[in-house]
Write an enzyme that holds these catalytic residues in place. Structure first.
Site, PDB file in Angstrom:
ATOM      1  CG  ASP A  45       9.150   3.291  -8.342  1.00  0.00           C
ATOM      2  OD1 ASP A  45       9.964   2.934  -9.036  1.00  0.00           O
ATOM      3  OD2 ASP A  45       8.813   4.325  -8.077  1.00  0.00           O
TER       4      ASP A  45
ATOM      5  CD  GLU B 181      10.015   8.897   0.437  1.00  0.00           C
ATOM      6  OE1 GLU B 181       9.632   7.976  -0.192  1.00  0.00           O
ATOM      7  OE2 GLU B 181       9.795   9.983  -0.129  1.00  0.00           O
ATOM      8  CD  GLU B 182      13.737   6.168  -1.410  1.00  0.00           C
ATOM      9  OE1 GLU B 182      14.381   6.934  -1.878  1.00  0.00           O
ATOM     10  OE2 GLU B 182      12.972   5.404  -2.196  1.00  0.00           O
TER      11      GLU B 182
ATOM     12  CE1 TYR C 115      16.117   6.346  -5.488  1.00  0.00           C
ATOM     13  CE2 TYR C 115      15.610   4.190  -4.246  1.00  0.00           C
ATOM     14  CZ  TYR C 115      15.094   5.447  -4.881  1.00  0.00           C
ATOM     15  OH  TYR C 115      13.792   5.806  -4.931  1.00  0.00           O
TER      16      TYR C 115
END
Length: 466
Positions: free
Chosen positions: A149, A275-276, A409
């Site tokens: 990542d 998050e995200e 994602y």
């Protein structure tokens, strides 16, 4: 606004006297608001001239005594953008597949970049396809580490939506292992996060200038949303978070104007782990976000941010359709809406976009078909209601990626048409080669168009063994 009157004065001198000619142009005005866009280009105005000829018998001669004054009117500065009603439609259809590694055959500038975390952001004139690259291409000799990542080589890059993100097509915006971007109507704002895990840094770029930074506040992998930030009236709102992937990670929102942070917003409510986030405008007053809780629940934390008061609150989505991966069976979590239920460690960024209509609002979501793995992707919708309190199941609209294909994602964005906005959802389809070879992604895009049923799913068409 443009000057109300532009005067052009042309003075013509002649041998017989003075001729004064005054030309006054009509008032120029323009109207630009949320549903009207007038495009101006530089306009050059030239005053009329007169050619005077003087002739005598001995020496015939033409003399031009005219003088010309030219004035250039610069185009007006573009206006800030505002959310508008969505374009008409009742279903999403497959719009585009960007599968770079179908072209991974020749080394060099035409080789596709190795990327992950793709997203799309749009301005008034174009949409751009962003991603985080490992500063490597396929084919190439730098596959080692492309599954990680965070490292010192990752960069935020983009191409115009529809182009393949190759070495030569891509713009490298900044060093980053987490990113975002948005357009305020006048200019692009780019966000990149990198640095050591215990002291990462948010960096902001406005156009071509690097303009501001924001430091880590929990010293545990400060990171941003991996999708577009959201702008209204020149103010852009960005979600960031900082904290453990398996514990507390409290998010914040940064209010950014022309590349500079003017306010930080600390949400209230259910703040343990957020998050995200994938965010969009429910109205001209409210930004809503569907987020990821990697630690405690398979329900999505749902943010409501009031852009008039700059306040934000987070609660869990109450629907029986759980949107994270991994997740338990739908409807199996007992108790009130704020109950976490059983959680297997991990999670995934989810797609979310609004369909704004005159009399109601649609909220579209994506989730993997598999409950345990990042495989497949389905599209769901719920009209009206409050995600905080509505426990009804979401309505399945169709399959965007079959369970045999990777679905990682996903994200939402809106394309700006002339008088309305087109909601879309994008899906990251990762070619997971493990630690021994390259690790990269394709992007599938579905947009609201027409009526009927979602007709066809997407495949990447990539064989990593080739």
């Amino acid at each position: 606004m443009l000057p109300s009157t532009v005067q052009t004065l042309t003075l013509l001198l002649t041998s017989g006297g003075v001729l004064l000619s005054l030309y006054v142009s009509a008032s120029l005005s323009y109207l630009l608001y949320s549903d009207v866009l007038l495009k101006f280009s530089s306009t050059k105005t030239t005053a009329p001239t007169m050619s005077l000829e003087c002739t005598n018998a001995s020496n015939a001669q033409t003399v031009n005594h005219s003088a010309t004054k030219e004035m250039t009117f610069p185009p007006p500065e573009p206006e800030w953008t505002y959310p508008r009603l969505s374009c008409q439609g009742s279903t999403f259809q497959k719009a585009l597949l960007i599968s770079p590694h179908r072209f991974g055959e020749i080394k060099g500038n035409s080789a596709p970049l190795i990327i992950r975390e793709p997203f799309v952001a749009c301005g008034p004139k174009e949409c751009r396809h962003f991603a985080l690259t490992h500063y490597a291409a396929q084919p190439g000799g730098y596959y080692n580490g492309t599954r990680k990542d965070r490292n010192k080589l990752r960069h935020l890059v983009s191409v115009k939506l529809g182009k393949i993100p190759t070495v030569e097509n891509s713009i490298f915006h900044m060093a980053a292992w987490s990113g975002s971007a948005c357009h305020d109507g006048r200019e692009w704002t780019y966000i990149g996060v990198d640095g050591p895990d215990n002291d990462a840094l948010v960096k902001i770029k406005y156009g071509e200038a690097y303009t501001d930074t924001y430091h880590s506040y929990a010293h545990n992998i400060l990171r941003t949303q991996e999708s577009a930030c959201n702008c209204i009236g020149g103010d852009c709102y960005l979600m960031i978070t900082d904290g453990s992937a398996s514990g507390i990670s409290k998010c914040r929102f940064l209010k950014i104007r022309e590349g500079r942070i003017i306010k930080e917003i600390l949400p209230t409510g259910r703040v343990e782990h957020t998050e995200e986030c994938t965010c969009g405008f429910a109205s001209n007053k409210t930004i809503e976000c569907a987020c990821r809780d990697n630690s405690y629940t398979a329900k999505r934390p749902f943010v409501k941010l009031n852009v008039e008061t700059d306040t934000a609150e987070i609660r869990l989505m109450c629907t029986k359709t759980y949107l994270d991966t991994p997740r338990p069976d739908d409807g199996s979590i007992a108790g009130p809406c704020e109950s976490n239920g059983d959680k297997w460690l991990g999670g995934i960024k989810g797609g979310f976009v609004h369909q704004r209509m005159a009399s109601k609002i649609g909220r579209w979501y994506s989730r993997t078909m598999s409950k345990t793995n990042r495989m497949g992707m389905e599209l769901y919708v719920k009209y009206d209601g409050d995600p905080w309190t509505d426990s009804d199941a979401l309505t399945l609209s169709g399959v965007m990626v079959s369970i045999e294909e990777p679905g990682w994602y996903s994200f939402g964005f809106e394309i700006k048409d002339k008088k309305c906005d087109v909601p879309c959802i994008g899906i990251e389809m990762v070619h997971d080669g493990g630690k021994d070879t390259w690790h990269s992604a394709a992007t599938a895009i579905y947009c609201l168009m027409g009526s009927g049923q979602l007709l066809w799913d997407t495949v990447t068409g990539v064989d990593m063994a080739l």
